[in-house]
Write an enzyme that holds these catalytic residues in place. Structure first.
Site, PDB file in Angstrom:
ATOM      1  CB  VAL A  52       9.900 -43.703  25.713  1.00  0.00           C
ATOM      2  CG1 VAL A  52       9.803 -42.720  24.567  1.00  0.00           C
ATOM      3  CG2 VAL A  52       9.727 -45.138  25.219  1.00  0.00           C
ATOM      4  CE1 TYR A  53      10.678 -49.272  26.689  1.00  0.00           C
ATOM      5  CE2 TYR A  53      12.777 -50.416  26.776  1.00  0.00           C
ATOM      6  CZ  TYR A  53      11.486 -50.329  26.307  1.00  0.00           C
ATOM      7  OH  TYR A  53      11.008 -51.294  25.465  1.00  0.00           O
ATOM      8  N   GLY A  54      11.978 -45.746  31.514  1.00  0.00           N
ATOM      9  CA  GLY A  54      12.431 -45.309  32.820  1.00  0.00           C
ATOM     10  C   GLY A  54      11.744 -44.076  33.367  1.00  0.00           C
ATOM     11  CG  ASP A  55      12.730 -40.321  31.592  1.00  0.00           C
ATOM     12  OD1 ASP A  55      12.346 -41.130  30.723  1.00  0.00           O
ATOM     13  OD2 ASP A  55      13.374 -39.287  31.321  1.00  0.00           O
ATOM     14  CB  ALA A  73      15.910 -46.854  31.122  1.00  0.00           C
TER      15      ALA A  73
END
Length: 326
Positions: A52-55, A73
């Protein structure tokens, strides 16, 4: 760079771990390759990410592309590691909401199997070194989740697994289940832990120390407050980077005291804060979400610093009387 053995795995990981939660925002896509390359050059061989990281919108900030226009990410990281993948220990996670469907989250077999395939594809690799349950899932029996991880290890898709943000009793239960069913046991836990927020010390750290699990600490600099007091001049600081709150007056007061001691000892605030954390029982590595190469260099230097007993005691005493943070 110094290294620790991750749990009972025999795998050595750098005491500083590169965090990628804000990849695509800070650093942006163009600068992420440089940050990853600098980390490897500094001897950092441990990288932390998540599906779930980044976008996700939670990482939005002024001046950055909208979430819908950003890459994950994991994808940015995979591209940055191209040709050097075997040099690093990659940790990623699943649990969070990744789509509109009612089953697009959690720790069910259905979701985990789907997400491990997504992570492998994004990063261009055929295995994950350390795979975390990002948060507890009250809707899925822990026995089912552990059985999936055991299957994935036997299939060679993951090497080890860990539990993130799980309380000590649940970590202990996982160890009991694994022993009872002759399955692979968790190797590490990931939890928020720093000089200001010490809730992990009450039960989780003693349990990990007793049963041989490593703690991988996130937010080791409390959102930058324990890195450099100039963070107070930023428009986006602390948990505001993740749509949370800023710093409280009591937190700022503690940071100022740590900064004063650091100056007396001829060290930087971030070096002292990280060195204290890395001295704690069971702590193997601290995840640093460096947004620039300069920040990465500054934080990596802390791995080589040893504070003496009197210095450690002075730091520990700063919040020892505060129940919420002791």
């Amino acid at each position: 760079m110094r290294y620790s053995i991750l749990g009972s795995t025999g795998v050595k990981v750098s005491r500083i771990c590169l965090g990628t939660a804000t990849f695509g925002v800070a650093p942006n896509v163009e600068d992420a390759d440089g940050v990853v390359g600098a980390a490897l050059d500094l001897g950092i061989n441990f990288v932390d990410t998540a599906d779930v990281y980044g976008d996700m919108p939670v990482f939005d900030r002024p001046g950055a592309p909208a979430a819908s226009d950003r890459e994950a990410a994991e994808q940015i990281l995979g591209r940055a590691l191209r040709g050097r993948r075997d040099e690093v220990v990659i940790a990623t996670k699943s649990h969070g909401q990744v789509g509109p469907g009612i089953n697009d989250r959690g720790l069910s077999r259905r979701h985990i199997v789907r997400q491990i395939e997504t992570s492998l594809r994004r990063m261009g690799t055929d295995y994950i070194d350390l795979y975390y349950a990002h948060n507890p899932d009250p809707d899925t029996p822990l026995e089912q989740t552990l059985a999936v991880y055991d299957d994935l290890i036997r299939q060679g898709k993951i090497r080890y697994f860990g539990l993130s943000n799980h309380p000590a009793w649940q970590v202990t239960e996982a160890l009991w289940i694994a022993d009872d069913r002759r399955q692979h046991a968790p190797a590490a836990t990931q939890v928020k832990y720093n000089l200001i927020d010490r809730s992990a010390q009450h039960e989780l750290a003693p349990a990990c120390h007793r049963f041989g699990l490593s703690i991988v600490a996130y937010a080791p600099l409390h959102g930058g407050l324990l890195a450099d007091l100039r963070v107070l001049d930023r428009e986006v600081a602390g948990d505001q980077r993740f749509s949370g709150r800023g710093f409280s007056e009591s937190e700022i007061a503690i940071a100022r005291e740590v900064d004063t001691l650091s100056r007396e000892w001829g060290l930087a605030l971030n070096q002292v804060s990280l060195a204290w954390l890395l001295s704690r029982p069971a702590v193997a590595s601290a995840i640093v979400g460096a947004e620039t190469i300069d920040e990465l260099h500054a934080n990596a230097s802390a791995a080589d610093i040893d504070l003496d007993v009197s210095q450690l005691e002075a730091l520990t005493a700063l919040t020892s009387g505060t129940a919420a943070m002791s």
